[in-house]
Design a protein around this motif. Structure first.
Motif, short mmCIF file in Angstrom:
data_model
loop_
_atom_site.label_atom_id
_atom_site.label_comp_id
_atom_site.label_asym_id
_atom_site.label_seq_id
_atom_site.Cartn_x
_atom_site.Cartn_y
_atom_site.Cartn_z
N MET A 60 1.45 -1.08 -0.25
CA MET A 60 0.02 0.08 0.06
C MET A 60 1.03 1.64 -0.19
O MET A 60 0.31 1.82 -0.69
N ASN A 87 -6.06 1.22 -1.35
CA ASN A 87 -4.40 0.97 -0.82
C ASN A 87 -4.71 2.35 0.16
O ASN A 87 -3.49 2.58 0.89
N THR A 101 -5.78 -1.80 4.57
CA THR A 101 -3.79 -2.32 4.78
C THR A 101 -3.53 -2.50 6.07
O THR A 101 -2.75 -3.69 6.06
#
Length: 479
Positions: free
Chosen positions: A38, A327, A333
């Motif tokens: 990410m 992202n 994440t």
């Protein structure tokens, strides 16, 4: 299997989000894989938009999608007419099961035994691979990430990079066990090995199946954006090509595609343009040397018409599947895509999947967010994701307007204890005298305040009650 029976696929219990999320949070490998990936994607996106007036471009992209959705019924009719003129056969599917049966019937008519697939999230939504396997038809993914996920008997964890949850060592071990390649951390070797394995499959496949990024109504053109060349092989080498897409992917003209393509590639992978941009306008003509003999387009509804009827939730259909919201999402994440248990994970999945499966099934999804707003800030077509999350959170308690049959009446999702607490809160705040008595008593007996207040205080210090109420402080000041 009967014509009306629903097929069985890789169904995951979406209600088990919290246990899966907890497991992912405590898995250092998953945390490291996603954090690294990410960070890299966010950096590439930022670099790719340098020198551009990003907000103006986002406004343009949003307006293109809004205009297309405002005229969606007419554009779909125009698209169908142009596609038929171009020699492409058009099929309409109410849901994923009907779409699967359409693909099966096309394959059966050609006595097809093998299908090679390009990347397609709608086919994941349909669970097409598992359905075809049940029908005795081999379906092989040709996108490298999808191929890896298929070998591992998993589902994609990201809509752009399906195998982003795996590192190079894990991929090497998987290819070694499944295909006999040497153990190696050389990415070029692993990629070349997969390419060799897939090349023969391309040449021998009876049918190719792909997705569609944009369907142009004005020209009857199916646009496919990709980097690996597998999409071009899938759509040209087999004698029959079947494209599957959601009904919302239509745009008025090729001019509209240019703005969306600029946003898509930069937002998704930080590229100015992808390696391949395929435009499919019909089957092979008599004088042409290659290309499929037949081209089919399956337009899939699967709940999209219900979304379209809601003026607010309609914004969900703007999505161009870039993955930028994922992202930049702190929750995604940390827990990865598989924790959600849905075809579309991350912020876009939190607002899309409740429409497709109903809030009865996916009521946890809108709450799997910190509402930090990062997703809305980076969305290339300006979908107000945080606002939609708040709307869906309310509906998860008050009832699902899109799937009322799945809800046991207004307020059915609220527990008895929660309902009692909120009724007490409303009663107290409706009477100044009761409010002052209650806040005064809370301050006086603040020593009895519990140190824990549910899961929220597992990682936070609970606020301490003030020694005096606001009214008491103001009275002391003579105000």
């Amino acid at each position: 299997m009967s014509e009306t029976a629903e097929h069985t696929g890789h169904h995951i219990d979406v209600k088990e989000f919290h246990p899966r999320a907890q497991a992912a949070i405590h898995d250092p490998k998953i945390r490291k894989n996603f954090r690294s990936a990410m960070d890299g994607l966010m950096s590439k996106r930022k670099t790719a938009f340098e020198g551009w007036d990003l907000e103006t471009l986002r406004d343009l992209g949003a307006n293109v999608r809004l205009r297309a959705l405002a005229n969606l019924p007419d554009l779909l009719e125009q698209l169908e007419k142009k596609l038929i003129e171009n020699g492409i056969r058009v099929h309409w599917a109410v849901d994923g099961d009907e779409a699967c049966r359409i693909v099966r019937d096309i394959c059966k008519a050609r006595d097809a035994k093998t299908v090679i697939k390009g990347k397609s999230m709608v086919s994941e939504e349909m669970e097409l691979n598992h359905y075809l396997e049940e029908q005795g038809i081999e379906a092989l993914e040709s996108d490298l990430g999808e191929y890896i996920v298929q070998l591992a008997d998993e589902t994609p964890s990201h809509i752009i990079m399906p195998a982003i949850h795996k590192n190079t060592g894990e991929i090497s071990q998987l290819l070694h066990e499944k295909t006999g390649t040497d153990l190696s951390n050389d990415v070029e070797y692993l990629t070349a090995s997969a390419r060799l394995q897939l090349r023969e499959k391309f040449m021998n496949a009876d049918v190719g199946v792909s997705g569609v990024n944009f369907a142009v109504a004005e020209t009857g053109t199916l646009c496919l954006v990709e980097n690996e060349g597998n999409g071009r092989m899938t759509t040209t080498v087999p004698k029959c090509h079947i494209a599957v897409t959601g009904i919302e992917k239509v745009v008025p003209s090729m001019e509209d595609v240019s703005a969306l393509l600029a946003l898509l590639t930069r937002s998704a992978t930080g590229q100015h343009i992808t390696t391949y941009f395929n435009m499919i306008s019909g089957p092979r003509k008599a004088e042409e040397l290659d290309g499929p003999e037949e081209v089919h387009l399956v337009l899939v509804d699967n709940g999209r018409s219900s979304i379209y009827q809601d003026d607010e939730l309609l914004d969900t259909l703007r999505c161009i599947r870039c993955g930028a919201c994922m992202n930049h999402c702190p929750v995604y994440t940390r827990v990865g895509g598989h924790a959600y248990g849905t075809t579309y994970p991350g912020p876009i999945g939190k607002i899309l999947m409740p429409h497709l499966i109903g809030l009865d099934e996916g009521r946890h999804l809108p709450s799997a967010s910190s509402l930090c707003g990062a997703c809305g800030e980076v969305c290339p077509v300006k979908i107000p994701i945080p606002d939609l999350l708040v709307r869906l959170r309310q509906e998860s308690v008050d009832g699902d307007k899109l799937h009322p049959a799945k809800v046991r009446g207004h307020g059915a999702k609220r527990s008895s204890m929660e309902a009692m607490i909120w009724k007490g809160w409303a009663w107290m705040h409706a009477s100044p005298g009761i409010y002052r008595f209650g806040t005064g008593a809370a301050s006086k007996f603040r020593a009895l305040q519990p140190s824990k207040a549910g899961a929220w205080t597992d990682y936070r210090t609970p606020p301490k009650l003030a020694a005096k109420t606001l009214h008491q402080r103001m009275k002391e000041r003579g105000q």
